[in-house]
Design a protein around this motif. Structure first.
Motif, PDB file in Angstrom:
ATOM      1  N   GLY A  24     -19.083 -25.419 -11.741  1.00  0.00           N
ATOM      2  CA  GLY A  24     -18.762 -25.115 -13.135  1.00  0.00           C
ATOM      3  C   GLY A  24     -19.870 -25.571 -14.063  1.00  0.00           C
ATOM      4  N   GLN A  25     -19.467 -25.993 -15.271  1.00  0.00           N
ATOM      5  CA  GLN A  25     -20.438 -26.373 -16.291  1.00  0.00           C
ATOM      6  C   GLN A  25     -21.387 -27.465 -15.788  1.00  0.00           C
ATOM      7  OE1 GLN A  25     -18.841 -28.124 -19.894  1.00  0.00           O
ATOM      8  NE2 GLN A  25     -20.375 -27.085 -21.132  1.00  0.00           N
ATOM      9  N   LEU A  26     -20.855 -28.401 -15.016  1.00  0.00           N
ATOM     10  CA  LEU A  26     -21.677 -29.493 -14.514  1.00  0.00           C
ATOM     11  C   LEU A  26     -22.293 -29.177 -13.144  1.00  0.00           C
ATOM     12  CD1 LEU A  26     -22.467 -32.533 -15.000  1.00  0.00           C
ATOM     13  CD2 LEU A  26     -20.619 -33.046 -13.424  1.00  0.00           C
ATOM     14  N   ASP A  45     -17.202 -23.052  -4.179  1.00  0.00           N
ATOM     15  CA  ASP A  45     -16.267 -23.050  -5.305  1.00  0.00           C
ATOM     16  C   ASP A  45     -15.103 -22.133  -4.984  1.00  0.00           C
ATOM     17  OD1 ASP A  45     -15.088 -22.582  -8.045  1.00  0.00           O
ATOM     18  OD2 ASP A  45     -16.784 -23.809  -8.631  1.00  0.00           O
ATOM     19  N   ILE A  46     -13.887 -22.533  -5.372  1.00  0.00           N
ATOM     20  CA  ILE A  46     -12.736 -21.662  -5.125  1.00  0.00           C
ATOM     21  C   ILE A  46     -12.752 -20.456  -6.067  1.00  0.00           C
ATOM     22  CG2 ILE A  46     -11.084 -23.265  -4.048  1.00  0.00           C
ATOM     23  CD1 ILE A  46     -10.015 -23.827  -6.880  1.00  0.00           C
ATOM     24  N   ASN A  47     -13.538 -20.556  -7.121  1.00  0.00           N
ATOM     25  CA  ASN A  47     -13.670 -19.444  -8.056  1.00  0.00           C
ATOM     26  C   ASN A  47     -14.838 -18.552  -7.589  1.00  0.00           C
ATOM     27  OD1 ASN A  47     -14.526 -17.844 -10.225  1.00  0.00           O
ATOM     28  ND2 ASN A  47     -13.843 -19.338 -11.738  1.00  0.00           N
ATOM     29  N   CYS A  75     -18.282 -31.996  -7.627  1.00  0.00           N
ATOM     30  CA  CYS A  75     -18.307 -31.772  -9.095  1.00  0.00           C
ATOM     31  C   CYS A  75     -17.095 -30.953  -9.538  1.00  0.00           C
ATOM     32  CB  CYS A  75     -19.574 -31.011  -9.493  1.00  0.00           C
ATOM     33  SG  CYS A  75     -21.082 -31.934  -9.285  1.00  0.00           S
ATOM     34  N   THR A  78     -11.418 -32.463 -13.012  1.00  0.00           N
ATOM     35  CA  THR A  78     -10.448 -33.544 -12.793  1.00  0.00           C
ATOM     36  C   THR A  78      -9.443 -33.610 -13.949  1.00  0.00           C
ATOM     37  OG1 THR A  78     -12.151 -35.053 -13.631  1.00  0.00           O
ATOM     38  CG2 THR A  78     -11.828 -35.000 -11.254  1.00  0.00           C
ATOM     39  N   SER A  91      -7.420 -31.402  -7.194  1.00  0.00           N
ATOM     40  CA  SER A  91      -8.493 -30.568  -6.632  1.00  0.00           C
ATOM     41  C   SER A  91      -9.417 -31.414  -5.776  1.00  0.00           C
ATOM     42  CB  SER A  91      -9.344 -29.939  -7.741  1.00  0.00           C
ATOM     43  OG  SER A  91      -8.604 -29.019  -8.442  1.00  0.00           O
ATOM     44  N   THR A 114     -15.802 -37.016 -12.962  1.00  0.00           N
ATOM     45  CA  THR A 114     -15.253 -38.218 -13.601  1.00  0.00           C
ATOM     46  C   THR A 114     -13.875 -38.503 -13.001  1.00  0.00           C
ATOM     47  OG1 THR A 114     -16.388 -37.573 -15.612  1.00  0.00           O
ATOM     48  CG2 THR A 114     -14.649 -39.217 -15.838  1.00  0.00           C
ATOM     49  N   TRP A 140     -24.163 -36.132 -18.652  1.00  0.00           N
ATOM     50  CA  TRP A 140     -24.680 -34.794 -18.961  1.00  0.00           C
ATOM     51  C   TRP A 140     -24.106 -34.293 -20.281  1.00  0.00           C
ATOM     52  CZ3 TRP A 140     -23.032 -29.688 -19.414  1.00  0.00           C
ATOM     53  CH2 TRP A 140     -24.001 -28.712 -19.135  1.00  0.00           C
ATOM     54  N   HIS A 277     -13.020 -31.143 -22.560  1.00  0.00           N
ATOM     55  CA  HIS A 277     -12.271 -31.677 -21.420  1.00  0.00           C
ATOM     56  C   HIS A 277     -12.836 -32.994 -20.910  1.00  0.00           C
ATOM     57  CE1 HIS A 277     -15.220 -29.071 -19.354  1.00  0.00           C
ATOM     58  NE2 HIS A 277     -15.150 -29.945 -18.389  1.00  0.00           N
ATOM     59  N   LYS A 281      -9.470 -36.715 -21.960  1.00  0.00           N
ATOM     60  CA  LYS A 281      -9.037 -36.967 -20.570  1.00  0.00           C
ATOM     61  C   LYS A 281      -9.574 -38.318 -20.064  1.00  0.00           C
ATOM     62  CE  LYS A 281     -11.683 -34.731 -17.392  1.00  0.00           C
ATOM     63  NZ  LYS A 281     -12.656 -35.737 -17.144  1.00  0.00           N
TER      64      LYS A 281
HETATM   65  N1  LIG Z   1     -19.179 -30.531 -18.444  1.00  0.00           N
HETATM   66  C1  LIG Z   1     -19.584 -31.718 -18.878  1.00  0.00           C
HETATM   67  O1  LIG Z   1     -20.193 -31.817 -19.958  1.00  0.00           O
HETATM   68  C2  LIG Z   1     -19.354 -32.945 -18.056  1.00  0.00           C
HETATM   69  C3  LIG Z   1     -20.093 -34.105 -18.328  1.00  0.00           C
HETATM   70  C4  LIG Z   1     -19.849 -35.251 -17.578  1.00  0.00           C
HETATM   71  C5  LIG Z   1     -18.877 -35.234 -16.592  1.00  0.00           C
HETATM   72  N2  LIG Z   1     -18.160 -34.104 -16.352  1.00  0.00           N
HETATM   73  C6  LIG Z   1     -17.138 -34.129 -15.300  1.00  0.00           C
HETATM   74  O2  LIG Z   1     -17.533 -33.272 -14.247  1.00  0.00           O
HETATM   75  C7  LIG Z   1     -16.390 -32.686 -13.610  1.00  0.00           C
HETATM   76  C8  LIG Z   1     -16.528 -31.165 -13.632  1.00  0.00           C
HETATM   77  O3  LIG Z   1     -16.606 -30.756 -14.975  1.00  0.00           O
HETATM   78  P1  LIG Z   1     -17.045 -29.278 -15.388  1.00  0.00           P
HETATM   79  O4  LIG Z   1     -17.311 -29.336 -16.843  1.00  0.00           O
HETATM   80  O5  LIG Z   1     -18.113 -28.763 -14.500  1.00  0.00           O
HETATM   81  O6  LIG Z   1     -15.690 -28.496 -15.106  1.00  0.00           O
HETATM   82  P2  LIG Z   1     -15.535 -26.906 -14.937  1.00  0.00           P
HETATM   83  O7  LIG Z   1     -14.091 -26.647 -15.131  1.00  0.00           O
HETATM   84  O8  LIG Z   1     -16.542 -26.197 -15.771  1.00  0.00           O
HETATM   85  O9  LIG Z   1     -15.922 -26.648 -13.415  1.00  0.00           O
HETATM   86  C9  LIG Z   1     -15.195 -27.123 -12.332  1.00  0.00           C
HETATM   87  C10 LIG Z   1     -15.408 -26.207 -11.170  1.00  0.00           C
HETATM   88  O10 LIG Z   1     -14.741 -26.754 -10.050  1.00  0.00           O
HETATM   89  C11 LIG Z   1     -14.145 -25.675  -9.338  1.00  0.00           C
HETATM   90  N3  LIG Z   1     -13.064 -26.177  -8.506  1.00  0.00           N
HETATM   91  C12 LIG Z   1     -11.850 -26.644  -8.895  1.00  0.00           C
HETATM   92  N4  LIG Z   1     -11.127 -26.999  -7.823  1.00  0.00           N
HETATM   93  C13 LIG Z   1     -11.890 -26.751  -6.734  1.00  0.00           C
HETATM   94  C14 LIG Z   1     -11.696 -26.901  -5.330  1.00  0.00           C
HETATM   95  N5  LIG Z   1     -10.557 -27.395  -4.849  1.00  0.00           N
HETATM   96  N6  LIG Z   1     -12.701 -26.536  -4.496  1.00  0.00           N
HETATM   97  C15 LIG Z   1     -13.854 -26.029  -4.993  1.00  0.00           C
HETATM   98  N7  LIG Z   1     -14.096 -25.860  -6.303  1.00  0.00           N
HETATM   99  C16 LIG Z   1     -13.126 -26.225  -7.170  1.00  0.00           C
HETATM  100  C17 LIG Z   1     -13.679 -24.719 -10.418  1.00  0.00           C
HETATM  101  O11 LIG Z   1     -13.454 -23.415  -9.918  1.00  0.00           O
HETATM  102  C18 LIG Z   1     -14.843 -24.797 -11.409  1.00  0.00           C
HETATM  103  O12 LIG Z   1     -15.832 -23.817 -11.151  1.00  0.00           O
HETATM  104  C19 LIG Z   1     -15.176 -33.212 -14.382  1.00  0.00           C
HETATM  105  O13 LIG Z   1     -14.688 -34.336 -13.741  1.00  0.00           O
HETATM  106  C20 LIG Z   1     -15.779 -33.597 -15.742  1.00  0.00           C
HETATM  107  O14 LIG Z   1     -15.021 -34.593 -16.380  1.00  0.00           O
HETATM  108  C21 LIG Z   1     -18.378 -32.949 -17.046  1.00  0.00           C
END
Ligand SMILES: NC(=O)c1ccc[n+]([C@@H]2O[C@H](COP(=O)([O-])OP(=O)(O)OC[C@H]3O[C@@H](n4cnc5c(N)ncnc54)[C@H](O)[C@@H]3O)[C@@H](O)[C@H]2O)c1
Length: 340
Positions: A24-26, A45-47, A75, A78, A91, A114, A140, A277, A281
């Motif tokens: 995803g984003q991270l 990724d499941i997506n 990644c 959560t 997840s 996280t 990030w 998010h 959280k």
């Molecule tokens: N985005 C940020 O700015 C940022 C910064 C620091 C920390 N984080 C932490 O990083 C983690 C991910 O954040 P994000 O922003 O990338 O979230 P996101 O929702 O953009 O991406 C999460 C990805 O995980 C995938 N996923 C979910 N369950 C799964 C599974 N069982 N198997 C495989 N893939 C699975 C989803 O399909 C999605 O593509 C979170 O814990 C978030 O708190 C995010």
């Protein structure tokens, strides 16, 4: 006790294959960075769409199982799928089921998502120390990825000292000499064992990310969620000031500007309330991290944010009503013009 035969550990023969789970984003920037550093990089990724973007735009190969990887970086999201302000690690635990069945002995699991305090040890129990487990959370920031991206100073903790060692090899290319196994020593001993260790750069292939090792995995888990709780508190204070100003007929903008002329004051802008998010959280993760003592100041901050959101909602609804009224008045006056 470790179930790993360290001589079989992939790193001793060099790290080669890395999989990033959750793109995803991270996770996507993480996978891109790992690939740029010359590792054989896969994603999972499941997506399907997320996998497709990573594959076609960035050449991240698709992993169908986890059985041949030296490092597995987690990644995944959560938070609850239906409520991004509420923590949920389902997840992550379901990914762990798959990893514990498939991953090779001696591989490194790095949880970059996280997580609430205590999660890494749960993960570790699932794999029965057949694999190493570290937590290397992110700082990030999407809007400033060039300076606050994947490669910035980060915290790392290991469930045991050998986990931490393998994590540091991978991230920083550093070898540390720990006097005690951090899992078995007292807090005081652990603290001194980390401060008194020597850090040596190794010849191995690493991500070249500067890491700050901590003596227990709980400190790594807490550091991340407290960083964000601290930010939450700062914004909630700005929200409270804005509400105070409104109730007392004072210009918040002017007050904020005047306060911020002092060298150690930085009042933030409250904008539309505390969203995204991460901050809500992660703050809840910290508030719920102890059964015996819960942060009173953060519980108050959560209430303030609710009050502020309510105020914003009413203000915006009020604006809409005024707009509607104006449009209505305009229509009325236009129609009265027509019929004059
Ligand atoms: N985005 C940020 O700015 C940022 C910064 C620091 C920390 N984080 C932490 O990083 C983690 C991910 O954040 P994000 O922003 O990338 O979230 P996101 O929702 O953009 O991406 C999460 C990805 O995980 C995938 N996923 C979910 N369950 C799964 C599974 N069982 N198997 C495989 N893939 C699975 C989803 O399909 C999605 O593509 C979170 O814990 C978030 O708190 C995010």
């Amino acid at each position: 006790m470790s179930n790993i035969n360290n001589t079989k550990f992939g790193f001793l023969g060099g790290i080669d294959k890395v999989v990033v789970i959750g793109l995803g984003q991270l996770g996507l920037p993480v996978a891109k960075y790992v690939k740029e550093k010359g590792f054989d990089t896969y994603g999972y990724d499941i997506n399907e769409k997320a996998m497709e973007v990573a594959q076609s735009n960035y050449g991240i190969k698709q992993a169908s199982n986890f059985n041949d990887f030296d490092v597995l970086i987690i990644c995944v999201s959560t938070h609850r799928p239906d409520d991004m302000f509420s923590p949920q690690i389902d997840s992550l635990l379901s990914v762990m089921e798959k990893i514990s069945r498939e991953a090779k002995t001696g591989a490194l699991i790095s949880i970059e998502s996280t997580i609430p305090k205590g999660t890494s040890k749960k993960v570790f129990e699932k794999v029965d120390h057949r694999l190493h487990v570290v937590h290397a959370p992110h700082r990030w920031y999407a809007l400033e990825e060039n300076i606050h991206g994947v490669n910035q100073l980060r915290i790392i903790g290991g469930v045991s000292s050998c986990c931490l060692q393998h994590g540091l090899n991978f991230y920083d290319g550093v070898e540390i000499r720990l006097s005690n196994d951090s899992s078995s020593s007292s807090n005081k001993e652990r603290d001194s064992s980390l401060t008194s260790t020597s850090h040596m750069k190794t010849e191995g292939h690493s991500l070249q990310i500067p890491m700050h090792p901590v003596s227990s995995i709980e400190v790594a888990e807490l550091t991340k969620i407290i960083e964000n709780s601290h930010r939450y508190l700062q914004i909630a204070f700005a929200e409270e000031l804005a509400l105070y100003c409104r109730a007392n007929n004072i210009s918040f903008t002017e007050l904020r500007h005047s306060l911020n002329t002092k060298w150690n004051v930085e009042i933030l802008e409250p904008r539309d309330g505390i969203g995204g998010h991460c901050l809500p959280k992660d703050t809840k993760m910290f508030v719920n991290s102890s059964n015996t003592i819960k942060s009173k100041i953060l519980q108050a901050a959560i209430e303030i944010d609710e009050d502020y959101r309510e105020y914003i909602k009413n203000r915006d609804n009020g604006d809409k009503i005024v707009q509607l009224k104006n449009t209505d008045d305009k229509q009325k006056s236009q129609s009265s013009l027509l019929f004059q």
